[in-house]
Design an enzyme around this catalytic site. Sequence first.
Site, PDB file in Angstrom:
ATOM      1  N   HIS A 235     -14.466 -20.285 -30.253  1.00  0.00           N
ATOM      2  CA  HIS A 235     -13.940 -21.423 -31.013  1.00  0.00           C
ATOM      3  C   HIS A 235     -14.330 -21.336 -32.488  1.00  0.00           C
ATOM      4  CE1 HIS A 235     -12.446 -25.107 -32.464  1.00  0.00           C
ATOM      5  NE2 HIS A 235     -13.649 -25.445 -32.847  1.00  0.00           N
ATOM      6  N   TYR A 239     -12.790 -20.800 -37.377  1.00  0.00           N
ATOM      7  CA  TYR A 239     -13.212 -21.204 -38.720  1.00  0.00           C
ATOM      8  C   TYR A 239     -13.640 -19.994 -39.541  1.00  0.00           C
ATOM      9  CZ  TYR A 239     -12.446 -25.543 -36.613  1.00  0.00           C
ATOM     10  OH  TYR A 239     -11.805 -26.551 -35.953  1.00  0.00           O
ATOM     11  N   HIS A 386       0.831 -21.613 -31.390  1.00  0.00           N
ATOM     12  CA  HIS A 386      -0.129 -22.332 -32.245  1.00  0.00           C
ATOM     13  C   HIS A 386      -0.926 -21.370 -33.120  1.00  0.00           C
ATOM     14  CE1 HIS A 386      -3.525 -24.830 -33.464  1.00  0.00           C
ATOM     15  NE2 HIS A 386      -4.314 -23.917 -32.926  1.00  0.00           N
ATOM     16  N   PHE A 387      -1.486 -20.316 -32.518  1.00  0.00           N
ATOM     17  CA  PHE A 387      -2.397 -19.538 -33.371  1.00  0.00           C
ATOM     18  C   PHE A 387      -1.679 -18.556 -34.284  1.00  0.00           C
ATOM     19  CE2 PHE A 387      -3.464 -17.419 -29.158  1.00  0.00           C
ATOM     20  CZ  PHE A 387      -2.919 -16.171 -29.425  1.00  0.00           C
ATOM     21  N   HIS A 388      -0.372 -18.427 -34.145  1.00  0.00           N
ATOM     22  CA  HIS A 388       0.320 -17.640 -35.168  1.00  0.00           C
ATOM     23  C   HIS A 388       0.637 -18.452 -36.420  1.00  0.00           C
ATOM     24  CE1 HIS A 388       0.572 -14.676 -32.011  1.00  0.00           C
ATOM     25  NE2 HIS A 388       0.806 -13.792 -32.961  1.00  0.00           N
ATOM     26  N   ARG A 449       2.226 -17.322 -21.223  1.00  0.00           N
ATOM     27  CA  ARG A 449       1.827 -16.342 -22.228  1.00  0.00           C
ATOM     28  C   ARG A 449       1.347 -15.084 -21.508  1.00  0.00           C
ATOM     29  NH1 ARG A 449      -4.209 -17.700 -24.595  1.00  0.00           N
ATOM     30  NH2 ARG A 449      -3.804 -15.755 -25.694  1.00  0.00           N
ATOM     31  N   ARG A 450       1.118 -14.018 -22.268  1.00  0.00           N
ATOM     32  CA  ARG A 450       0.581 -12.774 -21.728  1.00  0.00           C
ATOM     33  C   ARG A 450       1.350 -12.331 -20.491  1.00  0.00           C
ATOM     34  NH1 ARG A 450      -5.989 -13.658 -22.103  1.00  0.00           N
ATOM     35  NH2 ARG A 450      -6.141 -12.895 -24.209  1.00  0.00           N
TER      36      ARG A 450
HETATM   37  C1  HEM Z   1       4.254  -9.502 -37.270  1.00  0.00           C
HETATM   38  C2  HEM Z   1       4.080 -10.721 -36.880  1.00  0.00           C
HETATM   39  C3  HEM Z   1       3.621 -11.064 -35.494  1.00  0.00           C
HETATM   40  C4  HEM Z   1       4.370 -11.188 -34.365  1.00  0.00           C
HETATM   41  C5  HEM Z   1       5.865 -11.031 -34.234  1.00  0.00           C
HETATM   42  C6  HEM Z   1       3.458 -11.530 -33.306  1.00  0.00           C
HETATM   43  C7  HEM Z   1       3.848 -11.764 -31.983  1.00  0.00           C
HETATM   44  C8  HEM Z   1       2.997 -12.088 -30.948  1.00  0.00           C
HETATM   45  C9  HEM Z   1       3.390 -12.505 -29.632  1.00  0.00           C
HETATM   46  C10 HEM Z   1       4.818 -12.671 -29.136  1.00  0.00           C
HETATM   47  C11 HEM Z   1       2.263 -12.742 -28.921  1.00  0.00           C
HETATM   48  C12 HEM Z   1       2.170 -13.282 -27.506  1.00  0.00           C
HETATM   49  C13 HEM Z   1       2.069 -12.240 -26.503  1.00  0.00           C
HETATM   50  C14 HEM Z   1       1.787 -12.796 -25.144  1.00  0.00           C
HETATM   51  O1  HEM Z   1       1.208 -13.862 -24.975  1.00  0.00           O
HETATM   52  O2  HEM Z   1       2.187 -12.100 -24.185  1.00  0.00           O
HETATM   53  C15 HEM Z   1       1.136 -12.442 -29.771  1.00  0.00           C
HETATM   54  C16 HEM Z   1      -0.177 -12.537 -29.396  1.00  0.00           C
HETATM   55  C17 HEM Z   1      -1.238 -12.515 -30.278  1.00  0.00           C
HETATM   56  N1  HEM Z   1      -1.160 -12.352 -31.658  1.00  0.00           N
HETATM   57 FE1  HEM Z   1       0.499 -11.941 -32.728  1.00  0.00          FE
HETATM   58  N2  HEM Z   1       2.195 -11.602 -33.795  1.00  0.00           N
HETATM   59  C18 HEM Z   1       2.250 -11.342 -35.145  1.00  0.00           C
HETATM   60  C19 HEM Z   1       1.195 -11.352 -36.038  1.00  0.00           C
HETATM   61  C20 HEM Z   1      -0.099 -11.717 -35.713  1.00  0.00           C
HETATM   62  C21 HEM Z   1      -1.165 -11.930 -36.667  1.00  0.00           C
HETATM   63  C22 HEM Z   1      -1.023 -11.819 -38.173  1.00  0.00           C
HETATM   64  C23 HEM Z   1      -2.277 -12.238 -35.944  1.00  0.00           C
HETATM   65  C24 HEM Z   1      -3.664 -12.566 -36.404  1.00  0.00           C
HETATM   66  C25 HEM Z   1      -4.129 -12.349 -37.592  1.00  0.00           C
HETATM   67  C26 HEM Z   1      -1.908 -12.205 -34.532  1.00  0.00           C
HETATM   68  C27 HEM Z   1      -2.794 -12.423 -33.491  1.00  0.00           C
HETATM   69  C28 HEM Z   1      -2.432 -12.454 -32.159  1.00  0.00           C
HETATM   70  C29 HEM Z   1      -3.368 -12.658 -31.077  1.00  0.00           C
HETATM   71  C30 HEM Z   1      -4.889 -12.834 -31.197  1.00  0.00           C
HETATM   72  C31 HEM Z   1      -2.621 -12.680 -29.894  1.00  0.00           C
HETATM   73  C32 HEM Z   1      -3.137 -12.919 -28.484  1.00  0.00           C
HETATM   74  C33 HEM Z   1      -3.214 -11.684 -27.695  1.00  0.00           C
HETATM   75  C34 HEM Z   1      -3.608 -12.006 -26.281  1.00  0.00           C
HETATM   76  O3  HEM Z   1      -3.090 -12.958 -25.693  1.00  0.00           O
HETATM   77  O4  HEM Z   1      -4.477 -11.287 -25.785  1.00  0.00           O
HETATM   78  N3  HEM Z   1      -0.589 -11.899 -34.440  1.00  0.00           N
HETATM   79  N4  HEM Z   1       1.617 -12.057 -31.016  1.00  0.00           N
HETATM   80 CU   LIG Z   2     -11.171 -24.076 -30.202  1.00  0.00          CU
END
Ligand code: HEM
Ligand SMILES: [Cu+2]
Length: 581
Positions: A235, A239, A386-388, A449-450
């Site tokens: 969490h 920050y 949310h986190f994007h 998700r995932r």
């Molecule tokens: C180019 C732009 C991006 C796209 C299109 C994108 C797309 C996605 C998508 C669709 C997921 C969900 C996958 C799932 O739940 O199966 C994901 C997961 C994630 N993304 Fe991105 N993303 C982008 C950029 C970023 C950036 C800039 C960050 C952080 C600085 C980020 C951090 C994450 C994280 C931490 C997850 C979670 C992975 C997990 O569930 O283990 N993403 N992204």
């Molecule tokens: Cu939190």
Amino acid sequence: MSIALAPTGALSRPAGDALAAQRRTMLAFLVWGFSALMIGAAIGPLQALNYGGINAYPALAPVLQTYYQGLTIHGVLNAYIFTFFVTCGLLVYLPARELGLAPNMLLWRSCFGLMAAGTLMLLYAMFDNSSSVLWTFYPPLKGSPFFYFGMTLVVLGSLLPLPILLDMRARWKGRRPGEVTPLVTYMSTTTMLMWGLAGGGAAIELIVQLDPWSAGLVDTIDPIVGRTLFWWTGHPIVYFWLMPAYVSWYGLLSKQCGGKLVSDPMARLTFALLLVFSLPVGSHHQFTDPGFSPVWRGILTALTLSVALPSLITAFTIGLSLEYSGRLAGGRGVLGWFTALPWRNPSVAAQVLAMVTFIFGGATGIVNGSWELNNIVHNTTWIPGHFHITVGTASALTFMGVAFWMMPHLTGRRLLSRRLALAAAWLWFGGMSVFALGMHWAGLHGVPRRAWVSYLPQTVYDRLYGDAHFPLTMVAVGGVVLWLATFCFYVVFLGSLFTRRLSTPVPIPFAQAFGGAESYALDGGEPIGIVAHRHLSPLAKALEHLGLITAFTAVATAAAYVPIFWPFVHNITRAQGWSVW
Ligand code: HEM
Ligand SMILES: [Cu+2]
């Protein structure tokens, strides 16, 4: 308020080659961090296409063998490597320049070295398909020792800016007893103190549980203890992603907009509150985990919502600072100030767009943090939606904005193309808006998700997710736009390493705060003097007691976690490792 003093011999600015060494080190942090994002962001759109029903993965073998391998690389490189490198660079470099002091270069380079070695180990473990454990690396999923040991180095390295900052602040205070720490240094130190306490959870999980387990020294692992330790860090890490962006918004942006920061004490208050509030509430990521009493879940909900306070202070303080700049620039009427901001400056455009996006991140975060509402969105695409818009845009787009002034500042070369930089910022904003709206919306339809949903036969995909067809199409379209944004950004970022030399150096845009003629130490060409910070605000003086605030936070964190861990350590689970890919 603070008063500018004439330069003092004792604190004269570091010599030219020392400054050059600092710039080179900062550049190394920036380039390594953004290179990680380049790989991570190239994979992201594949995941977006997956949700739109398009399975690109068969064409990607053997580089990526499964969706989950790509997702692990994406999460680890973006959320840890990119953010940590940029932050561990910025939060040392900016304070050093603000104070006019040299940081401990050995420690700073060790920070880089440890994290870089860790990155290489992680890359090896992820690309050889042995460690598709996702960025949360929850046991009993079991990856290779390279993954956990690499992660350990990254976490330990990321803590090193803390002693560097404490040392610089102490040296500065030794020369200026009784004065208030200059703002950027204050914010950076508070961020690192927060991270120092936060990093404990992941460090213990890795060193006590995961490293020995992956090395074969023990056979089993306790998943719930691992998850709870993870979220102790997981969490507050949000920050650690966000506060460096706030450093830029509070400490630099008003100057870039031609105005002033309207309140320096409010900036300090925000950081102190974030330090206190972020630590004790990590288990709100475990609302659906077993073993937490309902009373605890209720308490966590209430405590979590307290973080709205520093967010609202930030919204008003930064909002007013921007309005002041816009009105100085001739903006009239209710919103004229907003359009009068220097939108042609890509660094400003990127950061203001990042802030606008963050407003929605705050709103959806309140949903996530509420125990009842969390049940609806838990483990759906709402969460990555949310986190994007938070780390993926509020932080990432701000860092891109910072890179737009910082690359010329560090290299002495011009930015490759202002227009292309602006295009990157707007495409990121537009693409992410469409993508994130789609993700949130699809989550409300229960899309998990995932999940490698595009692997399903078409009829099954349609039957399961047909009613989310429209939002899932938005996800895919947003992803493609983000690919374009990424492309534009990297042409500018990498191209700017090779452009023509500038005739005049680009200074760091340290902002001035209202109420005084002060600025902080200025970089590049300017006559340099250490600037006294004789703050008249009682609030700023009270908040100077960072040791006390940190100790209070440590006690509050312990008070929150002892009752949570108590039943867990009395009911140890012994799970064997799994490898499901
Ligand atoms: C180019 C732009 C991006 C796209 C299109 C994108 C797309 C996605 C998508 C669709 C997921 C969900 C996958 C799932 O739940 O199966 C994901 C997961 C994630 N993304 Fe991105 N993303 C982008 C950029 C970023 C950036 C800039 C960050 C952080 C600085 C980020 C951090 C994450 C994280 C931490 C997850 C979670 C992975 C997990 O569930 O283990 N993403 N992204
Ligand atoms: Cu939190």
